[in-house]
Motif scaffolding. Sequence first.
Motif, PDB file in Angstrom:
ATOM      1  N   LEU A 407      -8.000  -9.877  13.346  1.00 41.77           N
ATOM      2  CA  LEU A 407      -9.233  -9.712  12.575  1.00 41.77           C
ATOM      3  C   LEU A 407      -9.318  -8.362  11.870  1.00 41.77           C
ATOM      4  CD1 LEU A 407     -11.886 -11.205  15.028  1.00 41.77           C
ATOM      5  CD2 LEU A 407     -10.980 -12.258  12.965  1.00 41.77           C
ATOM      6  N   GLY A 408      -8.447  -7.408  12.207  1.00 40.51           N
ATOM      7  CA  GLY A 408      -8.587  -6.047  11.697  1.00 40.51           C
ATOM      8  C   GLY A 408      -8.582  -5.982  10.181  1.00 40.51           C
ATOM      9  N   LEU A 409      -7.553  -6.553   9.528  1.00 34.89           N
ATOM     10  CA  LEU A 409      -7.480  -6.500   8.071  1.00 34.89           C
ATOM     11  C   LEU A 409      -8.482  -7.448   7.420  1.00 34.89           C
ATOM     12  CD1 LEU A 409      -3.636  -6.167   7.491  1.00 34.89           C
ATOM     13  CD2 LEU A 409      -5.395  -4.400   7.344  1.00 34.89           C
ATOM     14  N   ALA A 410      -8.868  -8.518   8.126  1.00 33.24           N
ATOM     15  CA  ALA A 410      -9.937  -9.373   7.595  1.00 33.24           C
ATOM     16  C   ALA A 410     -11.242  -8.593   7.496  1.00 33.24           C
ATOM     17  CB  ALA A 410     -10.111 -10.609   8.482  1.00 33.24           C
ATOM     18  N   ILE A 411     -11.510  -7.744   8.505  1.00 30.06           N
ATOM     19  CA  ILE A 411     -12.694  -6.887   8.470  1.00 30.06           C
ATOM     20  C   ILE A 411     -12.601  -5.909   7.304  1.00 30.06           C
ATOM     21  CG2 ILE A 411     -13.923  -5.065   9.710  1.00 30.06           C
ATOM     22  CD1 ILE A 411     -13.110  -6.508  12.313  1.00 30.06           C
ATOM     23  N   VAL A 412     -11.436  -5.311   7.105  1.00 32.68           N
ATOM     24  CA  VAL A 412     -11.239  -4.371   6.000  1.00 32.68           C
ATOM     25  C   VAL A 412     -11.525  -5.049   4.665  1.00 32.68           C
ATOM     26  CG1 VAL A 412      -9.461  -3.102   4.726  1.00 32.68           C
ATOM     27  CG2 VAL A 412      -9.622  -2.859   7.201  1.00 32.68           C
ATOM     28  N   LYS A 413     -10.991  -6.250   4.477  1.00 31.91           N
ATOM     29  CA  LYS A 413     -11.168  -6.954   3.196  1.00 31.91           C
ATOM     30  C   LYS A 413     -12.641  -7.289   2.955  1.00 31.91           C
ATOM     31  CE  LYS A 413      -9.565  -9.074  -0.478  1.00 31.91           C
ATOM     32  NZ  LYS A 413     -10.822  -9.554  -1.056  1.00 31.91           N
ATOM     33  N   ARG A 414     -13.345  -7.721   3.989  1.00 30.23           N
ATOM     34  CA  ARG A 414     -14.752  -8.093   3.801  1.00 30.23           C
ATOM     35  C   ARG A 414     -15.610  -6.867   3.511  1.00 30.23           C
ATOM     36  NH1 ARG A 414     -16.144 -13.199   7.739  1.00 30.23           N
ATOM     37  NH2 ARG A 414     -14.232 -14.344   7.341  1.00 30.23           N
ATOM     38  N   LEU A 415     -15.314  -5.755   4.178  1.00 34.47           N
ATOM     39  CA  LEU A 415     -16.065  -4.537   3.882  1.00 34.47           C
ATOM     40  C   LEU A 415     -15.783  -4.049   2.470  1.00 34.47           C
ATOM     41  CD1 LEU A 415     -15.725  -2.579   7.263  1.00 34.47           C
ATOM     42  CD2 LEU A 415     -17.712  -3.831   6.420  1.00 34.47           C
ATOM     43  N   ALA A 416     -14.518  -4.146   2.038  1.00 32.73           N
ATOM     44  CA  ALA A 416     -14.184  -3.748   0.667  1.00 32.73           C
ATOM     45  C   ALA A 416     -14.902  -4.638  -0.346  1.00 32.73           C
ATOM     46  CB  ALA A 416     -12.669  -3.801   0.454  1.00 32.73           C
ATOM     47  N   ASP A 417     -15.016  -5.928  -0.046  1.00 36.03           N
ATOM     48  CA  ASP A 417     -15.759  -6.829  -0.941  1.00 36.03           C
ATOM     49  C   ASP A 417     -17.238  -6.443  -1.002  1.00 36.03           C
ATOM     50  OD1 ASP A 417     -13.447  -8.198  -1.476  1.00 36.03           O
ATOM     51  OD2 ASP A 417     -13.833  -9.808  -0.037  1.00 36.03           O
ATOM     52  N   LEU A 418     -17.805  -6.062   0.155  1.00 31.66           N
ATOM     53  CA  LEU A 418     -19.203  -5.619   0.150  1.00 31.66           C
ATOM     54  C   LEU A 418     -19.387  -4.389  -0.733  1.00 31.66           C
ATOM     55  CD1 LEU A 418     -20.239  -6.008   3.910  1.00 31.66           C
ATOM     56  CD2 LEU A 418     -21.018  -7.392   1.990  1.00 31.66           C
ATOM     57  N   LEU A 419     -18.395  -3.506  -0.739  1.00 31.34           N
ATOM     58  CA  LEU A 419     -18.470  -2.290  -1.568  1.00 31.34           C
ATOM     59  C   LEU A 419     -18.094  -2.563  -3.016  1.00 31.34           C
ATOM     60  CD1 LEU A 419     -16.798   0.343   0.810  1.00 31.34           C
ATOM     61  CD2 LEU A 419     -19.228  -0.014   0.400  1.00 31.34           C
ATOM     62  N   GLN A 420     -17.652  -3.806  -3.305  1.00 28.19           N
ATOM     63  CA  GLN A 420     -17.157  -4.154  -4.635  1.00 28.19           C
ATOM     64  C   GLN A 420     -16.028  -3.209  -5.030  1.00 28.19           C
ATOM     65  OE1 GLN A 420     -20.522  -4.298  -7.338  1.00 28.19           O
ATOM     66  NE2 GLN A 420     -21.396  -6.093  -6.353  1.00 28.19           N
ATOM     67  N   ALA A 421     -15.143  -2.959  -4.066  1.00 25.79           N
ATOM     68  CA  ALA A 421     -14.000  -2.070  -4.255  1.00 25.79           C
ATOM     69  C   ALA A 421     -12.725  -2.903  -4.168  1.00 25.79           C
ATOM     70  CB  ALA A 421     -13.986  -0.969  -3.187  1.00 25.79           C
ATOM     71  N   PRO A 422     -12.036  -3.151  -5.290  1.00 29.39           N
ATOM     72  CA  PRO A 422     -10.791  -3.939  -5.250  1.00 29.39           C
ATOM     73  C   PRO A 422      -9.787  -3.323  -4.272  1.00 29.39           C
ATOM     74  CG  PRO A 422     -11.501  -3.583  -7.513  1.00 29.39           C
ATOM     75  CD  PRO A 422     -12.389  -2.729  -6.655  1.00 29.39           C
ATOM     76  N   LEU A 423      -9.189  -4.196  -3.457  1.00 27.95           N
ATOM     77  CA  LEU A 423      -8.248  -3.757  -2.423  1.00 27.95           C
ATOM     78  C   LEU A 423      -6.932  -4.498  -2.616  1.00 27.95           C
ATOM     79  CD1 LEU A 423      -7.770  -2.183   0.279  1.00 27.95           C
ATOM     80  CD2 LEU A 423      -8.578  -4.244   1.456  1.00 27.95           C
ATOM     81  N   ARG A 424      -5.835  -3.770  -2.632  1.00 23.44           N
ATOM     82  CA  ARG A 424      -4.524  -4.402  -2.743  1.00 23.44           C
ATOM     83  C   ARG A 424      -3.537  -3.684  -1.823  1.00 23.44           C
ATOM     84  NH1 ARG A 424      -5.392  -1.496  -7.492  1.00 23.44           N
ATOM     85  NH2 ARG A 424      -3.846   0.141  -7.938  1.00 23.44           N
ATOM     86  N   VAL A 425      -2.396  -4.348  -1.591  1.00 24.59           N
ATOM     87  CA  VAL A 425      -1.401  -3.826  -0.653  1.00 24.59           C
ATOM     88  C   VAL A 425      -0.014  -4.024  -1.245  1.00 24.59           C
ATOM     89  CG1 VAL A 425      -1.360  -6.022   0.594  1.00 24.59           C
ATOM     90  CG2 VAL A 425      -0.490  -3.969   1.709  1.00 24.59           C
ATOM     91  N   GLN A 426       0.835  -3.054  -1.025  1.00 25.45           N
ATOM     92  CA  GLN A 426       2.259  -3.136  -1.363  1.00 25.45           C
ATOM     93  C   GLN A 426       3.051  -2.725  -0.130  1.00 25.45           C
ATOM     94  OE1 GLN A 426       1.605  -0.439  -4.853  1.00 25.45           O
ATOM     95  NE2 GLN A 426       2.975  -1.895  -5.902  1.00 25.45           N
TER      96      GLN A 426
END
Length: 589
Positions: A407-426
């Motif tokens: 759930l750790g990265l799922a939490i990160v993605k949902r919080l980033a969506d709440l902030l309307q901050a695009p999140l990507r990973v390489q």
Amino acid sequence: MKPDHIRALIAQSPASLTGNAVGFGVMVGVFLPLASPMVLGSWLGAVIVLWLLRLGHWWRYRQRERAGTLDDATLSSWYPSYLVLVLMQGAQWGAAVWLFWDLGTPYHRLALILVSYAYTLGAVQLLVTQGAVFNAFISLVLLPTILRIATDASQPFHWQLAVVLGVIFVATLVIGRTHRSALEQAITLKARTDQLAAQLRIEKAAADAARSAAEAASRAKTQFFAAASHDLRQPLHAMGLFAEALRQRIHDPEVASLVNSINESVDALEGLFGELLDITRIDSGGVEVNPHPVRMKELFTRLRLHFEPLAFEKGLALSFHGERHVAHTDPLLLERILRNLVSNAIRYTEDGGVLVSCRRRGGRLLVQVWDSGIGVSEAALPRIFDEFYQVHTSRPLEAHHRKGLGLGLAIVKRLADLLQAPLRVQSRVDRGTVFTMELPAGIEQRRSERDIAPTKAALGLTLNGRRMVVVEDEAAVREGLVVLLQAWGAQVEAFETVDAVRAWVVHAGTQPPDLLIVDYRLPAGTTGLDALAVLRARWPQASIPAIVVTGSSLGGHEDESSLHDFHLLIKPVLPNKLRAMIAFKLGMR
């Protein structure tokens, strides 16, 4: 039983089978030179047959599931056979105690006891939702062990040992019941919240009333999780300390490995509570976004304060760049995202370091977390933000690469969506990973603070000659901490209340202690900060370093830690984390 619950149980079979295989290997390695070939071979043969039956049971389940031919009725018909196989496996461990108890030295008997208890702890996570099955399983494992100890008149104090193990048996039943109740209530509350959320989307006419009910359910759920988390962290914290103290007295590496497994189970339970609390609060709409200017310098300072000891223990460089920038976002949610990403980066990096950076691109800021760790394959990247998805690497993970709920990265993605901050990973396998998040820029700050370069050193902690003061009101935790520190060579003074500390400093010598370890919540409305003030007032020139331990996961102590000069640890504190923090604090002096 509900089909979804049956699926969740059977899906855990690979982990259970792997643990059993490890246990079989330990038993064979310990008793092969001692046991009769016929006895050992018969027991091992029965074990292997049952293990293969469970593997075949799971394999059939997987084949039918992939083919889409596993309906709920068929699944329910498989559940009794699954339970029979699990209970038979528990009975095999109970039988092993009777077969091998008289062989070898007391260390071999201790290995039998620890193996039995290790599997009852594993059952807490795997079977605790099935009350009767859980009780039957640990009874099949532990009751034969207790009976065998009680009937062994050849050993001194056998009755006392049987009573102690009986107490542990009862305590495990209580822990299982408490854990089951917490999970059941959490699932019920989450289901209720999801139902209200769906009703809000469909029935717009009743939006206001439904929203109020959902918020009330969310607050109740959050309060429940906080209370359950705090109450369960106390015994878990004490269990970890006592297990490490036991390991200090054991010279058999296989038995020591089993004790380490107990510590890892405690850490896994703590992580489970934290992840469930976060994901439930987000899903229920209990997280509000309050954006305002955030100075990256202050945020990076808090991150360094929290993670520098962990990086220090592993010999990693933890660096921060771009502290002069200011972002316009919610500071609490941004910090929660970065804490999760930095924690993952340190956990999965063995050599090199972790870099947290912030740089301007146009009118926005790029906040990035870089690591030189094991990396993620290209095929797995699209799914790493999914709930309950765990990346499978091409090489075996180390013990400290804890596999949680995914759930750790799922939490990160949902919080980033709440902030309307695009999140990507390489990422590149065996080269490292970088997470990038875009945030609106705020007012530029020209002052910058020089990065603190962590010292890269391997830990070999010895506290010989060091004087420690411990302030903890929970007797079991206090005793476990004292035993562990003394095992590491320290001289320890332990107190229950701030008044007891005041009475001691009146007669204390002129030599100040080297380190203070205090609980945050103390009796009579006092806190660990009061204890720190009393002790530091006695030796005002000494600048005594301090560690504050708390069972609360709600945060809010970061400002206090800077003001009162201490580092914070959240219960349960595994001994390796405590060791790393002690080494870090003493190394700062």
